[in-house]
Design a protein around this motif. Sequence first.
Motif, PDB file in Angstrom:
ATOM      1  N   ASP B  51       0.812  -1.216   0.000  1.00 55.87           N
ATOM      2  CA  ASP B  51       0.000   0.000   0.000  1.00 55.87           C
ATOM      3  C   ASP B  51       0.844   1.264   0.000  1.00 55.87           C
ATOM      4  O   ASP B  51       0.616   2.185  -0.780  1.00 55.87           O
ATOM      5  CB  ASP B  51      -0.872   0.039   1.261  1.00 55.87           C
ATOM      6  N   LEU B  52       1.823   1.288   0.927  1.00 60.77           N
ATOM      7  CA  LEU B  52       2.644   2.495   1.052  1.00 60.77           C
ATOM      8  C   LEU B  52       3.429   2.739  -0.229  1.00 60.77           C
ATOM      9  O   LEU B  52       3.582   3.882  -0.660  1.00 60.77           O
ATOM     10  CB  LEU B  52       3.609   2.353   2.227  1.00 60.77           C
ATOM     11  N   ALA B  53       3.924   1.664  -0.830  1.00 61.33           N
ATOM     12  CA  ALA B  53       4.706   1.827  -2.059  1.00 61.33           C
ATOM     13  C   ALA B  53       3.838   2.414  -3.170  1.00 61.33           C
ATOM     14  O   ALA B  53       4.261   3.337  -3.886  1.00 61.33           O
ATOM     15  CB  ALA B  53       5.284   0.483  -2.493  1.00 61.33           C
ATOM     16  N   ALA B  54       2.618   1.901  -3.272  1.00 64.83           N
ATOM     17  CA  ALA B  54       1.730   2.416  -4.323  1.00 64.83           C
ATOM     18  C   ALA B  54       1.477   3.904  -4.093  1.00 64.83           C
ATOM     19  O   ALA B  54       1.539   4.709  -5.028  1.00 64.83           O
ATOM     20  CB  ALA B  54       0.417   1.638  -4.328  1.00 64.83           C
ATOM     21  N   GLY B  55       1.224   4.266  -2.833  1.00 68.51           N
ATOM     22  CA  GLY B  55       0.992   5.678  -2.529  1.00 68.51           C
ATOM     23  C   GLY B  55       2.221   6.522  -2.815  1.00 68.51           C
ATOM     24  O   GLY B  55       2.118   7.627  -3.354  1.00 68.51           O
ATOM     25  N   ALA B  56       3.395   5.982  -2.474  1.00 66.54           N
ATOM     26  CA  ALA B  56       4.636   6.736  -2.662  1.00 66.54           C
ATOM     27  C   ALA B  56       4.965   6.920  -4.138  1.00 66.54           C
ATOM     28  O   ALA B  56       5.750   7.792  -4.505  1.00 66.54           O
ATOM     29  CB  ALA B  56       5.787   6.031  -1.962  1.00 66.54           C
ATOM     30  N   LEU B  57       4.363   6.103  -4.991  1.00 70.38           N
ATOM     31  CA  LEU B  57       4.543   6.282  -6.434  1.00 70.38           C
ATOM     32  C   LEU B  57       3.507   7.267  -6.989  1.00 70.38           C
ATOM     33  O   LEU B  57       3.808   8.078  -7.874  1.00 70.38           O
ATOM     34  CB  LEU B  57       4.414   4.923  -7.125  1.00 70.38           C
ATOM     35  N   LEU B  58       2.279   7.190  -6.443  1.00 63.97           N
ATOM     36  CA  LEU B  58       1.181   7.954  -7.039  1.00 63.97           C
ATOM     37  C   LEU B  58       1.168   9.413  -6.594  1.00 63.97           C
ATOM     38  O   LEU B  58       0.831  10.302  -7.383  1.00 63.97           O
ATOM     39  CB  LEU B  58      -0.164   7.294  -6.699  1.00 63.97           C
ATOM     40  N   VAL B  59       1.511   9.678  -5.331  1.00 61.58           N
ATOM     41  CA  VAL B  59       1.439  11.062  -4.838  1.00 61.58           C
ATOM     42  C   VAL B  59       2.420  11.977  -5.597  1.00 61.58           C
ATOM     43  O   VAL B  59       2.028  13.051  -6.058  1.00 61.58           O
ATOM     44  CB  VAL B  59       1.646  11.111  -3.318  1.00 61.58           C
ATOM     45  N   PRO B  60       3.692  11.560  -5.771  1.00 68.65           N
ATOM     46  CA  PRO B  60       4.579  12.417  -6.582  1.00 68.65           C
ATOM     47  C   PRO B  60       4.059  12.618  -8.001  1.00 68.65           C
ATOM     48  O   PRO B  60       4.156  13.724  -8.555  1.00 68.65           O
ATOM     49  CB  PRO B  60       5.902  11.643  -6.602  1.00 68.65           C
ATOM     50  N   LEU B  61       3.467  11.568  -8.557  1.00 67.15           N
ATOM     51  CA  LEU B  61       2.928  11.691  -9.914  1.00 67.15           C
ATOM     52  C   LEU B  61       1.801  12.726  -9.941  1.00 67.15           C
ATOM     53  O   LEU B  61       1.726  13.564 -10.849  1.00 67.15           O
ATOM     54  CB  LEU B  61       2.422  10.328 -10.395  1.00 67.15           C
ATOM     55  N   LEU B  62       0.937  12.680  -8.926  1.00 64.36           N
ATOM     56  CA  LEU B  62      -0.175  13.638  -8.874  1.00 64.36           C
ATOM     57  C   LEU B  62       0.350  15.070  -8.795  1.00 64.36           C
ATOM     58  O   LEU B  62      -0.114  15.959  -9.519  1.00 64.36           O
ATOM     59  CB  LEU B  62      -1.077  13.343  -7.673  1.00 64.36           C
ATOM     60  N   PHE B  63       1.338  15.294  -7.928  1.00 56.31           N
ATOM     61  CA  PHE B  63       1.878  16.653  -7.783  1.00 56.31           C
ATOM     62  C   PHE B  63       2.473  17.140  -9.102  1.00 56.31           C
ATOM     63  O   PHE B  63       2.234  18.278  -9.518  1.00 56.31           O
ATOM     64  CB  PHE B  63       2.953  16.689  -6.680  1.00 56.31           C
TER      65      PHE B  63
END
Lengths: 240, 225, 246
Positions: B51-63
Amino acid sequence: MTVRGLRPLTLLTVLLLAVGYGLAFFWAPLDADQGFRQKIFYLHVPLGIVALIGFVVGGYHGLRHLRGGKPGSDLRSYVAIHMAQIFAVAVLITGAIWGRTAWGKWWSWDEPFLVSFLIVFLLYCCYQPLRLSIDDPRRQARAASVFAVVAGAFVPINFAVVRMANQYLHPRTLTNSTDGSMPGSVAITFLVCLVAIAVLYATLVRYELLSKSTTFRLRALERQAGGDDLIPRRSAVPQA
Amino acid sequence: MSGLRTVWTVLRKDLLLERRSFELLPAMALLALGTMIVLRFALDQDAVVGDLAAGALLVPLLFAALLGVSRLFAGEERDGGIEQFLLSPAPPGALLGAKVVGLALVLLALEVVLVPAFALLLFGEPLFPVLREVLLVLFLLDLTLATIGGLVAGMAIGARSRELIVPILVVPLAIPALIAAQAALAPVLEPGAEALAWRWPGVLAIYAVVLALVGSVVGEYLVED
Amino acid sequence: MPPAPAALPAAQPGPAPGAPPAIVSHQLLSAHGQRAVIRGLDLRIETGQTVALFGANGTGKSTLLTLLAGLRSPHGGTLEVLGHPLPAERWALRGQIGLVAHAPLLYRDLSIAENLGYHARLHGLPESRVDEVLGLADLQERRDQPVAALSRGLVQRSAVARALLSDPALLLLDEPLANLDPVAAELVAGLIAPRPGRTRVIASHDPAAGLAEADQVIVLGSGATVKYVGPAGPLSVADLESLYRA
């Protein structure tokens, strides 16, 4: 629509609300688990459903505005969304109260209806800022209508995705009161309350439309009389 | 002039401009990298999975995507590109279409930096075995974000506070896509990766298609003032 | 007192019989925010005429040109350009209007040739037209320089070249000779010269030059006033100058 036409509608709304919540308090059986606290269900869920339909109706009028439909379409879209926003605030408040009484906490991420609602609410919170940031009234109406259409399509998709994710992340969610078979009296009471809230929404929309269009006519007359103050003030409200 | 040819004309011009100034892509990459570093300390973990890895990939992408969206029409507004376009007989919706394709290409180019950085800096497992699944999900997410971005940037043409309006509109619209991408990636990024559950890429694809359809109906009205 | 707009027939290149007027407006109103910039403007400009547009800074000359180009919607009144009511039929004007605005409408990171090439493709014109126009504007030697690196005079020439690319029926020119040296000014003046079927609206600050080639004159005043609309014939340069200062 005139004030005269609104009177029977208003009376009907009051009657339906009285009957619906009379049934809810005095006829519908007490919930086995939650007891009296569960009565808020008859307010919370109809408000939610009507607010969502209101958002979609706003999108419909937005599309009509873009397609060059009736001139008042942008105003109708604005009023439909504005009233749905007010209902949505009520949904979040009643939802939080229900959550507090049923599970002892104001907010629960396990409740997909509430979570979806928060996301939809967040999106619609941008509606007035978007309008306000565009000076040109024609452009403002265009952008707001596109927003209404996109957001209207967003509402069902968002609900489906949040519900899917909820099932996936929490396979055993708390039993939802709307799930399963309702006893006949609960179902009937719920339906009457739903209709009452829907009619309340329609009545309030009519009132706001009448108020806004009266204001426009008044301003137009003032302009004719005074000559000055030619251009409407910058506003998030459509200048029909 | 046909719509597709106009899309290609505008896209070619935009890519030429970006190649020449080369400012958007580096800025997006730097913001994404900076966000990853913040996440390293926010999560207080040297390596993340699941879960954390997926979030850590997606949040930078969103920004990074937010940065890209708010710059989408910056060049046009600075140099009168929208007026130029409106004076020509080209179909108005094509301008928005070109912007969506351009943003999608920029986001895909960003993955070239983002995915290796994620593998090196944050991800606790070897990325290579699940690379195909990750790239597929990111590809679909990029298309969805680009469509959202095109629509929102179009709405904000001529808005006075564009840099305020754009992010607050993009984020809620992106939430369903991010939920789907998160749900798709989380099991894949677990140690001993699970297979990709196909319904999540499906959800992403459906969302992208619905947005594209809605955009194709209403988008032209945004350009034609 | 300014001479009253007389109902004289227009001077030189008269309208072709039966041809619709190029521009007709009635009680045109336009505003920035809450301030009216143009109010109560009635226009009738025949096809092929040249209109000189005068007014001090901030009197709405550029606003009027963007209104006529269909890039801005009137806040009131009616406006018809090339036979199409605006803003309802704005799409029909596409490709028929050449605008030289205050801003050059060129991408500053692209070269002149790339800018014109982009514009030509949007208009569906062949690449050869770009070379032709570059030649006419004497920009061939500079064609590969980015617009950002050009002097203001060269940018102005490029902007005129861009506006002429599609050989538009209506030319809207906001001080087309600004920033130009005498040689370049002569060159550009030739490019934008009157032609059969070409209607021109030219904003300028030079009463003598403007009046010399005008069939009609519009003088805008501050506070959204219209000081003069009508044929150029009865006006002298001195009249214009006094209108300007009034």
